[in-house]
Design a protein around this motif. Structure first.
Motif, PDB file in Angstrom:
ATOM      1  N   ALA A 275      38.801   4.287 -16.656  1.00 29.46           N
ATOM      2  CA  ALA A 275      37.472   4.181 -16.068  1.00 29.46           C
ATOM      3  C   ALA A 275      36.759   5.512 -16.237  1.00 29.46           C
ATOM      4  O   ALA A 275      37.285   6.559 -15.889  1.00 29.46           O
ATOM      5  N   GLU A 276      35.577   5.454 -16.790  1.00 31.06           N
ATOM      6  CA  GLU A 276      34.769   6.655 -16.931  1.00 31.06           C
ATOM      7  C   GLU A 276      34.065   6.896 -15.608  1.00 31.06           C
ATOM      8  O   GLU A 276      33.486   5.979 -15.029  1.00 31.06           O
ATOM      9  N   GLN A 277      34.164   8.101 -15.120  1.00 28.74           N
ATOM     10  CA  GLN A 277      33.549   8.473 -13.846  1.00 28.74           C
ATOM     11  C   GLN A 277      32.508   9.550 -14.085  1.00 28.74           C
ATOM     12  O   GLN A 277      32.639  10.349 -15.012  1.00 28.74           O
ATOM     13  N   THR A 278      31.505   9.577 -13.229  1.00 27.77           N
ATOM     14  CA  THR A 278      30.512  10.640 -13.268  1.00 27.77           C
ATOM     15  C   THR A 278      30.418  11.231 -11.872  1.00 27.77           C
ATOM     16  O   THR A 278      30.346  10.499 -10.885  1.00 27.77           O
ATOM     17  N   VAL A 279      30.453  12.545 -11.818  1.00 29.25           N
ATOM     18  CA  VAL A 279      30.362  13.234 -10.535  1.00 29.25           C
ATOM     19  C   VAL A 279      29.334  14.352 -10.659  1.00 29.25           C
ATOM     20  O   VAL A 279      29.214  14.984 -11.706  1.00 29.25           O
ATOM     21  N   LYS A 280      28.579  14.554  -9.606  1.00 26.88           N
ATOM     22  CA  LYS A 280      27.632  15.660  -9.568  1.00 26.88           C
ATOM     23  C   LYS A 280      28.223  16.728  -8.662  1.00 26.88           C
ATOM     24  O   LYS A 280      28.620  16.451  -7.531  1.00 26.88           O
TER      25      LYS A 280
ATOM     26  N   VAL B  76      38.594  21.244 -19.292  1.00 28.43           N
ATOM     27  CA  VAL B  76      39.445  20.320 -18.527  1.00 28.43           C
ATOM     28  C   VAL B  76      39.676  19.065 -19.369  1.00 28.43           C
ATOM     29  O   VAL B  76      38.717  18.416 -19.795  1.00 28.43           O
ATOM     30  N   PRO B  77      40.947  18.713 -19.626  1.00 31.54           N
ATOM     31  CA  PRO B  77      41.224  17.511 -20.415  1.00 31.54           C
ATOM     32  C   PRO B  77      40.607  16.272 -19.760  1.00 31.54           C
ATOM     33  O   PRO B  77      40.693  16.094 -18.549  1.00 31.54           O
ATOM     34  N   GLY B  78      39.949  15.460 -20.573  1.00 28.14           N
ATOM     35  CA  GLY B  78      39.343  14.232 -20.071  1.00 28.14           C
ATOM     36  C   GLY B  78      37.850  14.317 -19.852  1.00 28.14           C
ATOM     37  O   GLY B  78      37.186  13.305 -19.666  1.00 28.14           O
TER      38      GLY B  78
ATOM     39  N   ASP C  40      38.979   9.159 -15.791  1.00 30.20           N
ATOM     40  CA  ASP C  40      39.739   9.308 -14.552  1.00 30.20           C
ATOM     41  C   ASP C  40      41.241   9.120 -14.733  1.00 30.20           C
ATOM     42  O   ASP C  40      42.005   9.328 -13.795  1.00 30.20           O
ATOM     43  N   GLN C  41      41.674   8.756 -15.937  1.00 24.29           N
ATOM     44  CA  GLN C  41      43.103   8.696 -16.227  1.00 24.29           C
ATOM     45  C   GLN C  41      43.637  10.062 -16.650  1.00 24.29           C
ATOM     46  O   GLN C  41      44.841  10.276 -16.665  1.00 24.29           O
ATOM     47  N   LYS C  42      42.725  10.979 -16.985  1.00 23.51           N
ATOM     48  CA  LYS C  42      43.143  12.290 -17.480  1.00 23.51           C
ATOM     49  C   LYS C  42      42.832  13.430 -16.515  1.00 23.51           C
ATOM     50  O   LYS C  42      43.455  14.490 -16.604  1.00 23.51           O
TER      51      LYS C  42
END
Length: 98
Positions: free
Chosen positions: A23-28, A50-52, A71-73
């Motif tokens: 799952a691709e995540q986006t964080v601010k 940072v890997p991922g 989020d897997q990495k």
């Protein structure tokens, strides 16, 4: 027999592909001590290492970074640690739903 083989092949495919479906995540992130445009490449570099991490958009004007990652990495905590270790105390500002 063909039906059993087909089902077995399908299940095997899903098991093999399962870990590949991240799952691709986006964080601010709110980034402290980022006072000028010279800080931007340092913060971006820390995040990109940072890997991922697939994208890091950093703004000195808003003292923030928007990071897209696998989020897997990695995790938001790892992103925060990377930027904080680079000299810019950081915390999560918001998490964008995917």
């Amino acid at each position: 027999m063909k039906r059993i083989l087909s089902i077995t092949a399908l299940v095997t495919s899903l098991l093999i592909a399962g870990p590949a479906i991240a799952a691709e995540q986006t964080v601010k992130l709110a980034v402290a001590n980022m006072t000028c445009v010279s800080c931007v490449p340092i913060v971006r570099g820390a995040l990109s290492a940072v890997p991922g991490v697939t994208e890091a958009v950093v703004s000195a004007q808003t003292a923030s970074a928007t990071v897209t990652f696998d989020d897997q990495k990695t995790t938001a905590e790892a992103l925060i640690a990377a930027v904080t270790n680079a000299g810019y105390p950081t915390k999560v500002a918001t998490t964008a739903p995917q």
